[in-house]
Design an enzyme around this catalytic site. Structure first.
Site, short mmCIF file in Angstrom:
data_model
loop_
_atom_site.label_atom_id
_atom_site.label_comp_id
_atom_site.label_asym_id
_atom_site.label_seq_id
_atom_site.Cartn_x
_atom_site.Cartn_y
_atom_site.Cartn_z
N ARG A 191 -6.79 5.40 -55.56
CA ARG A 191 -7.34 5.91 -54.30
C ARG A 191 -6.26 6.66 -53.49
O ARG A 191 -6.24 7.88 -53.46
CB ARG A 191 -7.95 4.76 -53.47
CG ARG A 191 -8.94 5.19 -52.41
CD ARG A 191 -8.35 5.92 -51.22
NE ARG A 191 -7.39 5.11 -50.48
CZ ARG A 191 -6.66 5.60 -49.48
NH1 ARG A 191 -6.78 6.86 -49.09
NH2 ARG A 191 -5.78 4.82 -48.86
N ASP A 192 -5.34 5.94 -52.90
CA ASP A 192 -4.34 6.59 -52.04
C ASP A 192 -3.51 7.59 -52.86
O ASP A 192 -3.16 8.67 -52.37
CB ASP A 192 -3.42 5.53 -51.43
CG ASP A 192 -2.73 6.01 -50.16
OD1 ASP A 192 -2.95 7.16 -49.77
OD2 ASP A 192 -1.97 5.23 -49.56
N HIS A 198 1.79 -1.93 -46.54
CA HIS A 198 1.51 -0.70 -47.28
C HIS A 198 2.60 0.31 -46.92
O HIS A 198 2.68 0.74 -45.77
CB HIS A 198 0.13 -0.21 -46.84
CG HIS A 198 -0.32 1.09 -47.42
ND1 HIS A 198 -1.23 1.17 -48.45
CD2 HIS A 198 0.00 2.38 -47.11
CE1 HIS A 198 -1.46 2.45 -48.74
NE2 HIS A 198 -0.72 3.20 -47.94
N CYS A 202 1.90 12.83 -48.95
CA CYS A 202 1.68 12.64 -47.53
C CYS A 202 1.11 13.95 -47.01
O CYS A 202 1.76 14.99 -47.10
CB CYS A 202 3.00 12.30 -46.84
SG CYS A 202 2.82 12.05 -45.07
N ASN A 204 3.10 6.70 -52.44
CA ASN A 204 3.29 5.26 -52.19
C ASN A 204 4.52 4.77 -52.96
O ASN A 204 4.99 5.43 -53.86
CB ASN A 204 2.05 4.49 -52.69
CG ASN A 204 0.78 4.87 -51.97
OD1 ASN A 204 0.08 5.78 -52.38
ND2 ASN A 204 0.50 4.20 -50.89
N HIS A 216 4.91 3.86 -47.83
CA HIS A 216 5.10 5.13 -48.53
C HIS A 216 6.60 5.41 -48.62
O HIS A 216 7.36 5.04 -47.73
CB HIS A 216 4.39 6.27 -47.78
CG HIS A 216 2.92 6.30 -48.04
ND1 HIS A 216 2.31 7.28 -48.79
CD2 HIS A 216 1.93 5.45 -47.66
CE1 HIS A 216 1.01 7.05 -48.85
NE2 HIS A 216 0.75 5.94 -48.17
ZN ZN Z 1 -1.16 5.23 -47.78
#
Ligand code: ZN
Length: 303
Positions: A12-13, A204, A237, A246, A206
């Site tokens: 997803r991310d 979470h 990003c 991430n 990055h």
């Molecule tokens: Zn994220």
């Protein structure tokens, strides 16, 4: 031995912030490879406007194609009630809602104010209870915002308290744009814990400014037992076009493994999957273990 659970967010991310759009079959294979490596909780899709996020347009198809296992949790990310209803209909085991600590970011990313997202969360929370589906909330931009700059810890703490009123399964603190330093994490986690005693916390990070793994270490030292990561460190990003994504799952699992912390995940299988996703995306991905390779754990920790 301490245990840390990893939520794999690459499907997803990670993929959401990659220019290449993978086929549904490739996304499903990505998830299956992560599960085969030992991952048991994965963010597999977001249920958002496909016009705004074309990478996630096949969210329902991905869910339909994923094999069901009693020990594997598929998380669907949602930003509003409509997304929640889609995620439930698609068969997600858990939904993740997002509320930004920065009001400007919330408006830019979700099209509504933080207050409106909070209200949407409380509505989703009762709907999730009625549907008997697990729901958790991520507080995004908890460590900094591309528009508002530094975010006061008091703001995050206050938001956590208000989110907790909906009784989420867990609250996550997200460094959405990768600006945090470990000292900030060490400061923030106990403050949030004191505000929402007993609440499960997740972090979470990055790696936008190369502090991601250090932040993960700080979170574990502060007692956080669930961390997000993406295989290969894929993603990016949206506010820093050349940035990395991430924290890489295999790099994180390697570090934890060598600290004597169990994740239940096989580093070598992650490395193989990292190389596979690199080939799928057709670009060099940021993960470092996929370049350097694995190394045996210190003998004091084996056996
Ligand atoms: Zn994220």
């Amino acid at each position: 031995m301490t245990q840390v659970d990893i939520v794999e967010v690459g499907p997803r991310d990670g993929l959401q912030n990659e220019p290449v759009v993978l086929s549904t079959a490739a996304k499903v294979e990505f998830v299956n490879r992560a599960v085969a490596a030992g991952v048991r909780r994965l963010e597999v899709a977001s249920f958002v406007n496909p016009k705004r996020v074309p990478q996630m347009a096949d969210a329902e198809d991905v869910l339909k194609a994923l094999p069901r296992r009693a020990d594997v949790v598929y998380v669907g990310l949602v930003l509003n009630r409509r997304g929640f209803d889609r995620a439930v209909a698609a068969g997600c085991n858990e939904i993740g809602m997002v509320v930004a600590a920065s009001d400007t970011f919330n408006q830019r990313n979700q099209g509504v104010t933080t207050e409106e997202s909070l209200a949407a969360w409380l509505d989703i929370a009762s709907a999730a209870r009625a549907a008997n589906i697990r729901a958790q909330v991520t507080i995004s931009t908890a460590f900094g915002c591309p528009f508002e700059g530094a975010i006061a810890a008091e703001r995050v703490v206050d938001l956590a308290r208000r989110v907790a009123a909906g009784q989420p399964h867990e609250i996550a603190l997200a460094d959405t744009i990768g600006v945090a330093a470990p000292t900030q994490v060490r400061d923030m986690v106990p403050r949030v814990r004191a505000a929402v005693p007993g609440m499960a916390l997740r972090c979470h990070f990055h790696n936008t400014r190369n502090t991601g793994i250090a932040n993960a270490y700080a979170a574990v030292e502060a007692g956080v037992r669930v961390l997000d990561a993406s295989i290969g460190g894929i993603g990016g990003c949206p506010f820093a076009p050349a940035a990395t994504g991430n924290i890489p799952t295999e790099d994180l699992v390697y570090m934890l493994d060598h600290m004597g912390i169990d994740t239940g995940i096989d580093v070598d299988a992650l490395i193989t999957t990292g190389r596979w996703i690199e080939a799928q995306l057709g670009r060099t991905v940021p993960g470092m273990l996929i370049k350097a390779g694995n190394f045996p754990r210190p003998t004091s920790l084996t056996g």
